[in-house]
Design a protein around this motif. Structure first.
Motif, mmCIF file in Angstrom:
data_model
loop_
_atom_site.group_PDB
_atom_site.id
_atom_site.type_symbol
_atom_site.label_atom_id
_atom_site.label_comp_id
_atom_site.label_asym_id
_atom_site.label_seq_id
_atom_site.Cartn_x
_atom_site.Cartn_y
_atom_site.Cartn_z
ATOM 1 N N THR A 163 7.889 -4.699 1.240
ATOM 2 C CA THR A 163 8.319 -4.002 2.441
ATOM 3 C C THR A 163 9.837 -4.050 2.574
ATOM 4 O OG1 THR A 163 8.015 -3.861 4.859
ATOM 5 C CG2 THR A 163 8.137 -6.065 3.894
ATOM 6 N N GLU A 181 10.266 4.510 -8.550
ATOM 7 C CA GLU A 181 9.742 4.524 -7.189
ATOM 8 C C GLU A 181 8.258 4.862 -7.174
ATOM 9 O OE1 GLU A 181 12.231 7.309 -5.161
ATOM 10 O OE2 GLU A 181 13.839 5.857 -4.821
ATOM 11 N N GLU A 236 7.367 10.759 3.646
ATOM 12 C CA GLU A 236 6.849 11.303 2.394
ATOM 13 C C GLU A 236 7.230 12.759 2.268
ATOM 14 O OE1 GLU A 236 2.663 10.827 2.168
ATOM 15 O OE2 GLU A 236 2.736 8.688 1.727
ATOM 16 N N PHE A 261 3.993 -1.600 1.150
ATOM 17 C CA PHE A 261 3.677 -0.867 -0.076
ATOM 18 C C PHE A 261 2.996 -1.786 -1.091
ATOM 19 C CE2 PHE A 261 7.369 0.984 1.967
ATOM 20 C CZ PHE A 261 6.996 2.313 2.064
ATOM 21 N N LYS A 262 2.182 -1.161 -1.940
ATOM 22 C CA LYS A 262 1.447 -1.870 -2.973
ATOM 23 C C LYS A 262 1.917 -1.400 -4.342
ATOM 24 C CE LYS A 262 -3.260 -2.280 -4.843
ATOM 25 N NZ LYS A 262 -4.674 -1.865 -4.652
ATOM 26 N N ARG A 275 2.466 -7.918 -1.403
ATOM 27 C CA ARG A 275 2.856 -6.568 -1.047
ATOM 28 C C ARG A 275 4.374 -6.541 -0.848
ATOM 29 N NH1 ARG A 275 -1.457 -6.170 -2.833
ATOM 30 N NH2 ARG A 275 -3.291 -5.082 -1.974
ATOM 31 N N ILE A 315 6.882 9.366 -1.924
ATOM 32 C CA ILE A 315 7.523 8.626 -0.843
ATOM 33 C C ILE A 315 9.027 8.742 -0.980
ATOM 34 C CG2 ILE A 315 7.801 6.359 0.233
ATOM 35 C CD1 ILE A 315 5.053 5.621 -0.913
ATOM 36 N N LEU A 362 5.153 2.367 -6.680
ATOM 37 C CA LEU A 362 4.676 1.889 -5.382
ATOM 38 C C LEU A 362 3.915 2.978 -4.646
ATOM 39 C CD1 LEU A 362 7.823 -0.066 -4.083
ATOM 40 C CD2 LEU A 362 5.687 -1.060 -4.910
ATOM 41 N N VAL A 363 2.861 2.560 -3.949
ATOM 42 C CA VAL A 363 2.124 3.470 -3.077
ATOM 43 C C VAL A 363 2.053 2.824 -1.697
ATOM 44 C CG1 VAL A 363 0.759 4.525 -4.909
ATOM 45 C CG2 VAL A 363 -0.092 2.461 -3.781
ATOM 46 N N ARG A 364 1.995 3.666 -0.671
ATOM 47 C CA ARG A 364 1.937 3.125 0.683
ATOM 48 C C ARG A 364 0.543 2.541 0.947
ATOM 49 N NH1 ARG A 364 5.186 4.804 4.561
ATOM 50 N NH2 ARG A 364 5.368 6.906 3.698
ATOM 51 N N GLU A 365 0.521 1.327 1.478
ATOM 52 C CA GLU A 365 -0.746 0.731 1.897
ATOM 53 C C GLU A 365 -0.944 0.952 3.387
ATOM 54 O OE1 GLU A 365 -2.856 -2.887 0.192
ATOM 55 O OE2 GLU A 365 -1.771 -3.756 1.895
#
Length: 241
Positions: free
Chosen positions: A101, A163, A37, A174-175, A99, A66, A166-169
């Motif tokens: 990846t 981009e 990030e 990623f979610k 999700r 990210i 998406l957020v990191r889970e």
């Protein structure tokens, strides 16, 4: 407390947050498909009432982004390892929903279901799970999976318009944000028998870690000077008068 002390303390707090982020990057340097990030800072002005009490401008951590730049593709020789060369994500079914990846280190469950290394089913076209027979399999550049001469499924590779959708889970998973719809990935190919390594540069992260540590120490020294030496000197001068 002098206003400058508040500015220095806010800078120290921001650097502690940045150190936590760097620690996460370094901890995941060997995580397949992990993305680092990048963050920014901004001046956080005080409101008018606080300005009358304290003359200072805080610094705060800005938004995080990210870095989805690709990592190196490394050959493993495993028939169920696959890397995405180009844009896109594998779709996986987790207990929290679908999700995404870039971690293509897959496994075969006892019932034949193709899963991630954590046991989450990997989705094929149409959002269905893929069942593999026993024996070697082959994954083509377009995601088609064959066992012997029979096609047993095709990996679903998707991408998003931005981009920021998406957020990191967790780790390399990623979610998608509400309203963000995945589309079939274009201009990509799959590389069988390979995985995409983390895009974290250890040299870059260690250099940044050293810089942050030095900045923190300098700010800490500044706070000590403002709150002890200057205040002590002022009290001493006033006492003489």
């Amino acid at each position: 407390m002098p206003g400058g002390s508040y500015s220095a303390l806010s800078g120290m707090r921001m650097r502690l947050e940045e150190l936590d982020r760097l620690a996460a990057d370094l901890a995941n340097v060997n995580t397949v498909g992990y993305k680092t990030e990048r963050s920014s800072t901004y001046a956080s002005d005080r409101d008018s009432f606080a300005l009358m009490l304290e003359s200072a401008v805080d610094v705060s951590m800005g938004s995080k982004k990210i870095d989805f730049s690709p990592g190196l593709i490394a050959a493993t020789g495993r028939d169920m390892d696959v890397a995405i060369d180009g844009p896109g994500f594998f779709a996986i079914e987790t207990e929290n929903g679908v999700r995404y990846t870039r971690n293509g280190s897959f496994a075969r469950r006892a019932d034949g279901t193709l899963t991630t290394s954590l046991g989450d089913p990997v989705l094929g076209d149409g959002g269905t799970t893929i069942t593999l027979p026993q024996g070697p399999v082959k994954i083509a550049e377009d995601g088609t999976i064959t066992a012997g001469n029979a096609i047993v499924g095709r990996l679903e590779i998707v991408e998003f318009r931005a981009e920021s959708d998406l957020v990191r889970e967790s780790g390399a998973v990623f979610k998608a944000l509400t309203g963000a719809e995945p589309e079939t990935a274009q201009n990509m190919k799959l590389v069988s028998g390979s995985i995409e390594q983390s895009n974290v540069s250890v040299v870059d992260r260690m250099a940044r870690l050293t810089e942050l540590s030095r900045n923190f120490e300098a700010l800490n020294k500044g706070v000590n000077t403002l709150t002890t030496e200057l205040d002590g000197r002022a009290i001493s001068e006033l006492a003489r008068r």
